[in-house]
Structure formats: structure tokens, C-alpha cells
Enzyme design. Sequence first.
Site, mmCIF file in Angstrom:
data_model
loop_
_atom_site.group_PDB
_atom_site.id
_atom_site.type_symbol
_atom_site.label_atom_id
_atom_site.label_comp_id
_atom_site.label_asym_id
_atom_site.label_seq_id
_atom_site.Cartn_x
_atom_site.Cartn_y
_atom_site.Cartn_z
ATOM 1 N N SER A 160 0.832 -1.204 0.000
ATOM 2 C CA SER A 160 0.000 0.000 0.000
ATOM 3 C C SER A 160 0.863 1.248 0.000
ATOM 4 O O SER A 160 2.008 1.226 0.472
ATOM 5 C CB SER A 160 -0.900 0.027 1.242
ATOM 6 N N ASP A 161 0.331 2.327 -0.550
ATOM 7 C CA ASP A 161 0.934 3.617 -0.246
ATOM 8 C C ASP A 161 0.736 3.857 1.246
ATOM 9 O O ASP A 161 -0.155 3.272 1.884
ATOM 10 C CB ASP A 161 0.292 4.724 -1.087
ATOM 11 N N TRP A 162 1.541 4.740 1.804
ATOM 12 C CA TRP A 162 1.525 4.948 3.241
ATOM 13 C C TRP A 162 0.180 5.541 3.677
ATOM 14 O O TRP A 162 -0.214 6.600 3.202
ATOM 15 C CB TRP A 162 2.691 5.841 3.637
ATOM 16 N N ALA A 172 -2.752 4.224 2.977
ATOM 17 C CA ALA A 172 -3.763 4.079 1.919
ATOM 18 C C ALA A 172 -4.784 2.991 2.208
ATOM 19 O O ALA A 172 -5.768 2.877 1.478
ATOM 20 C CB ALA A 172 -3.086 3.792 0.577
#
Length: 738
Positions: A228-230, A232
Site C-alpha cells: 500500500s501507499d503509506w 492508503a
Amino acid sequence: MPLHPLISQLTDAEKAALCTGASFWDLNGVPRLGVEGISVADGPHGLRRQEGEADHLGAADSLPATCFPTASGLASSFDPELLARIGAALAVEARAVGVGVLLGPGVNMKRTPLCGRNFEYFSEDPYLTGELGAAMVNGLQDNGIGASVKHFAANNQEDHRITVSAEVDERTLREIYLPAFETIVRKARPWTIMCSYNRLNGTYTSEHRWLLTEVLREEWGFEGLVVSDWLAVNDRAAGIAAGLDLEMPTSPDGPARVLAALESGELERADLDRAASRVLTLIDRARASHGPAVVEADDHHELAREAARRSAVLLRNDGALPLAATGAPIVVVGPFAATPRYQGAGSSRVVPTRLDNALDALRAALPDRRIDYYPDYNLAAVAAAAEAAEVIVFAGLPDEAESEGFDRTIIDLPAEQTDFLARLRRRLGRLTVVVQTGSAVTLPFAEHVDAILFAWLGGQAGGSAIADLLSGAHSPTGKLAETLPVDLRHTPAHTAFPGDGNTVDYREGIFIGYRWYETRGLPITFPFGHGLTYTTFEYSDLEVTVEGDTATARFTITNTGDVAADEIAQIYIADPESELARPIHELKGFTRAHLAPGESRRLSIELDRRAFAYWHPVKGDWHVEAGEFIVQVGASSADIRLAQTIRLDGDTLRRRLTPGATAGAWLADPEYGPALRAVLSRAAGGLVGLLLDNPEVNPGRYRMLQSIPLDRLGRTGVECDIAAIQEIITAATAPVSV
């Protein structure tokens, strides 16, 4: 892909823990089994390794590292080999500080110039982005550091990025927003893909099974890990089920949510096993490649300088450049000459190992010329510049204008800069403007200055690179990787960006960048692919050979000037007649050649089947239409030097035949069309047959006939054999085949 051998030895709690971060930048291991976690770090254009306080916004400091030009600049090099070398250098710096995965490159499309993070992305063109991204990933991973290709997918704005749903049709996704990721997966096999914050057609990308599993893994063959993006992740259990393996950073409730879902039956154990297995496999890969690395800071700085030179684009030159080694004093104006803008803000912010500025570098490059410097755009600077024989004005966006987390609202340079340049329309000498920015801006002064060097955000050695180019030590060779528009109102997503906070409608479809401007015939300041050098090139002798639905274009380029330089030749494909709307042409190949004065070289570019295909919504696959295509060779998208028409056999497209399908669709069917034509040829005493055989006699009536649903043809008043038509309808099984 088989599960990791340790999976059978793990408890459910250990599996759940593996699937979330241990800290802001670290992954969990399995201490009981001697498995140590690994570290990751930001790094699209330079390593951002934080050892103390950690953050995702670039506020806290990080270890010094080489700051290369941002992606928007590197894309204008059109140089995959350069990107591979930069990837290799980043890998060495990452290994030296114990980082196993670098979070980059970013390969999202530039739907609009307003996206605050455009400086981190390569281009408005998916083909160029994919080729450069694959080269950078290969450079990283061939040297032992995993890449994390981001942000998957349709993350084209910063405003509302965590909540907004990008509403995008499948054809637009397949042709514009997914191909760069697909190219990188197929050509470079990245260790990880990072999902984006946004929702896609209503579903968070972190929970989007079609995106993360069906397309990414089952269609493209991705075998790595999805992270995941941070911050997200919306629902951790739903994410694992969809194909999101790792949540970052550490989550206080993620593992508990996973275990509860496992116990309730909401999450299948097989999905958790696969996710944990992929984390273990990533740890194994990173640990296997760990080893001593020595960073040669001077060498990396020189590579950054070369990259900045190759990225800069000479947009205009009416004899002002290169500067002579001797002559009258030069007046330099603008704060960026001494205090350069060299990167954007946010999570990609790098602490450079050193920082060159153009003013000092220019003085060193031209020791026999006096350079007078005016940092401000004030009246004193106006007076000095108006009387000077040579003036160089440094312009660009301020630091706070380009950043992760928010978008721009205008695409104009600051008024104090454009007003200053307007005052210099009446001047004695020659005027050069150096623009330092990470994305497209308007240049209202373009026709009123003698030269424009678009230097992008050139990284820590950008100042020296600018001096190299202005002084003539090197010839500019970059080409624009994005169009420079005349007006914000002309841009593709104007009025549809950034949406209402809940949804954003990609109503422009496949028409972004040059596809939009050129297909609609809109005025632009400088086109995609444009860039000048200190010499001239001639294109000749195009020969295109066809084999099946592929082709090879061969042509000759000659350096007709007196300076050695690189030329970037571009191949565009035009489909002059298509069932579906297509751009006027699309980039499908490019090559870079260094030529000495008077030298000629025969170049060759392969065009695969995808170069001619578009995504067909009915077929649900890539489709090459039978017929003519035009292979164009250009110095830019708007400067086509050579063209040749070819013919491809293409695909046979059978549509699903239903009673309500149009007569045209039935007539086009290879199995049932001939029988229907025979029946209709007798209709109205043979008049319909004459129309079918000679549509040019009455094209309007012919088109009307084609558009009528077959089961309603008997109600039009045209005398025809309804029973025979019904027999054809009954006999049709209506398969869809390729």
C-alpha cells in the site's frame, strides 16, 4: 506460484504481522524462525533514508544522498540507458545504508499540468513512461535493490487523493493509465507494485481485486508483492482478499482486523497465506542481495550532472546560444541562478550530497567574461538588462508551488517574473530565459525572447549542467515529454479537475496530452517531443517493412550542421480510418543517436502488434483493425519529417449477434452476413440490393439502413422476406470470437 516453505511453520498471528509494517520504514520478520525484516525508503530521484524521526511528508531530515533530476526532467532525455545507470547508482546508495526496496519510480500519467506531484512522474505519454520506467527498474534490480512502481492506478491528482473516486472507462484505463505499469511488469519484473490512495470506479485500489489480481497478476503475470501507499489502506481484510499483500506503515489494528476476519470466515486462510508468502519472498530477495556497497559520491554527482544536461530542453534559439567565450558583460537576473530550484516537496525530498548553482558554474565556464548578478526582478535589474548585450533571466515556480499533498491552481509563472520579462521587450541585447520547474507552465514571453532553456528541476548538479549548455561545452539534446499549453482552459481535464471531492470524471477519455491538443487542433506553445540543439538534422529514406501485424521502420538521419549532438527520432502511428475515435497519432517508438558534423546513420525501430492496436470494449481485448496505417517519423509530435502508409491484415471482429443488433452488424458478420445480404438484395424489388452494392449512390440512405435493428426491419415499410430474416436470426448462435 508456490507458497514460501516457511508458511506452514507460521501461526496465523505471525502471518498477519508479516502483512503490516513493523515501523514507518521497516517490515516485520519472524524472530522465532530467525527471519529478519528489511527496510524500505523513498527514492524516485534520490534516496531518502531517515534514521531518526520518520515522516511521509519530507519534513524530517534524511541522510545525504545524490539528488538526480526529477522524473519530469529525466523523461525529456528519452534515454532508457541513462535511466538504467541512474537506477544502478540509486541501488548502490540504498545498499550502502541497508535499504532493500526503493519506493519508485512513479509512473502515473500527467492528465493535467496542475497535479502537484507531476514532477515525480515521467510524461503524458504511456509508451515513453513505460520504456523509461522499465529501464530504471532494471537498473535498480540488476544491482540488488527492489523497485516499488507507483501509484497503481489512476492517481492523477493530490487534492482529495485519499477519498476521491476516479471514474474511468476501461478503454481509457487500458490505453492511457495502465500501459506503463504493464510494460514495466512484463519487461522488468519489479519486486513490488505500490497501490494508490484513491478509489477507482467506486472501489479503493487497495481493495480492488480486478486491478490487483485479475489484471496485474492473472493477465500480466506479476509475481511480486503489492504494497500500500503509506496510510492508503481502508479495510485490511478486504485488501488481503483483493491482492494487497503488505500494509505500510505499521498499523495498530491491522493484524487484529485480519485475525478477526479469518475467524469469522470473512477472509480465507489461503489469501492470508499468499500475502504472507509474498512478504517472506521479498525479504529473501532483499537479504540475498545485501552486501557491502561503496558510494563514489563524485562519480554519482557527475552522473547527476550528465542527467541534468540530457534532460534540459532548448525550446527556442534565435542565435543567442551558445554564449561566446569572450565579449561584453553578461547580466544575470533572478534568485534561482544562485539558489536553484532543484527538486519538489513532499516524500521524495532528498538531502543532496552537494549543490551546484548556475551562477558560480557560469562564471567558472566563462572566466573571460564579466557576469553581473541581480537577484531580484526589480527596477535596477530592468535598467541593467535593457542596456546589456547579453541577458540571462532565471525563472520558475516557487518551492511551495509543487508538492505532494496538494495541486496547483494555475499554470502561470509568478507575475513578477512575467512582468519583468514583458518590460524587456524593448532592449538592446539578446535575452535568454532559463526555466526551472517540475511541470508544464505557460510561457507568454516565448515569441519575444531570443532563447529559452527549459531546465526542469535538475537535481543537485543542475546548476553546472545549465552552465555546460549555455556556454556550449555541451549541446542541448532533450525533448519535451509533455506539451506546454498556451492556456489552462485548453488543457484536457479543465472543468473536470479535481472533481467534487467524492468523484472525478475522466470525461476526456483517452485524449490527454498531445493526443488532446493535436486531435482537437488547439494552439500550443511547444509540442510534445520538441527540442532544439546547436546543430540541424535531416531525415530521409524511410522504408517500412510489414510482417503480419508488426512492422519495422528504417530511416536515415544526417547531422547537417557543424556541432556534434544527439537527435531523438520519434515514431508515431496514425490510423486514418477507425471504427472508434482515436488520437490523430500516438508515440510508439523512439531512438537516440549521437552524430558528428556531416555524419549519417541508418536507424531502425521495431513496431510490435500493440503499436497499431486499441482496446476494443466489445471484444474486451486489444484489437488491430484491418486497413491502412501511417508510420510517421518526427522530430516532435508536430514536426513529422517522413511518413509511409502501410496496410495490415488486422483482426476479424465478430460481434455478438442478437435480434436487436443492427443490420450493419449482421451484414458485417462473416457467417451470417452473406445470407442476410442475399435476402435483402431481393427487398423492395431489388432496390435494396442496388443500395448495398452501390452505397455511394445514396450514402445517407445506406447508413440509415445499416443502423436499423434487424428485428425491426419489417416495420420500416420496405418489402422484404420477413420469414427468411427470422430463419437467419434463429440460426445464429451469436458467439464472440477473436
